[in-house]
Design a protein around this motif. Structure first.
Motif, short mmCIF file in Angstrom:
data_model
loop_
_atom_site.label_atom_id
_atom_site.label_comp_id
_atom_site.label_asym_id
_atom_site.label_seq_id
_atom_site.Cartn_x
_atom_site.Cartn_y
_atom_site.Cartn_z
N THR A 111 3.60 7.65 3.13
CA THR A 111 4.70 7.71 4.09
C THR A 111 6.08 7.86 3.46
O THR A 111 7.03 8.21 4.17
CB THR A 111 4.72 6.46 4.97
OG1 THR A 111 4.81 5.30 4.13
CG2 THR A 111 3.46 6.36 5.83
N ASN A 112 6.25 7.57 2.18
CA ASN A 112 7.57 7.57 1.55
C ASN A 112 7.59 8.42 0.28
O ASN A 112 6.63 8.40 -0.50
CB ASN A 112 7.99 6.16 1.18
CG ASN A 112 8.08 5.25 2.38
OD1 ASN A 112 8.73 5.57 3.35
ND2 ASN A 112 7.36 4.14 2.32
N ASN A 129 10.75 10.61 4.36
CA ASN A 129 9.65 9.95 5.06
C ASN A 129 8.84 11.02 5.76
O ASN A 129 9.38 12.03 6.20
CB ASN A 129 10.18 8.96 6.11
CG ASN A 129 10.94 7.84 5.46
OD1 ASN A 129 10.38 7.09 4.67
ND2 ASN A 129 12.21 7.73 5.77
#
Length: 131
Positions: A111-112, A129
């Motif tokens: 996710t990052n 993100n």
């Protein structure tokens, strides 16, 4: 009796399934966030599309804005240089003529995406993100 002793001396065979190592996250798809310069504090929106190039690299197409109105696009190949427990480490280097060589190192999860960049006259971060 001798054959019973021979059978007992054989190594024990285990039929348990091996535990799979945690896999590196796949980064394919669209990401969004911002970029920021450490040198002058400039910042702006940043979007990226990650396309896998086999198991060890991604083509990354960045697009963003500088000074709120000046659009830019930048495409590079980021090599996978390490993986660990749900994390992938990437690196890229691209000569940009009179602007010097643009180098990027990033750590990403599912996710990052957090990267640092350096060039002849600037350095900073990309923070993205998954969309």
């Amino acid at each position: 009796m001798l054959s019973l002793i021979a059978l007992c001396a054989l190594p024990t065979v285990s039929f348990a399934q091996p535990t799979a190592a945690p896999s590196a996250p796949g980064l394919s798809g669209k990401w969004s966030g911002y970029w920021v310069s450490d040198k002058n504090g400039h910042t702006g929106p940043l979007h990226a599309t990650f396309t896998p190039l086999g198991d060890d690299a991604y083509r990354v197409k960045y697009r963003g804005r500088f000074a709120k109105v000046i659009p830019f696009r930048y495409t590079t190949t980021m090599d996978v240089v390490g993986t660990g427990d749900g994390v992938v480490v990437l690196s890229a280097e691209k000569p940009l003529g009179p602007f010097g060589t643009f180098r990027t190192t990033a750590t990403a999860t599912n996710t990052n995406f957090d990267a640092t960049f350096t060039s002849r006259r600037d350095s900073g971060r990309f923070v993205l993100n998954r969309r």
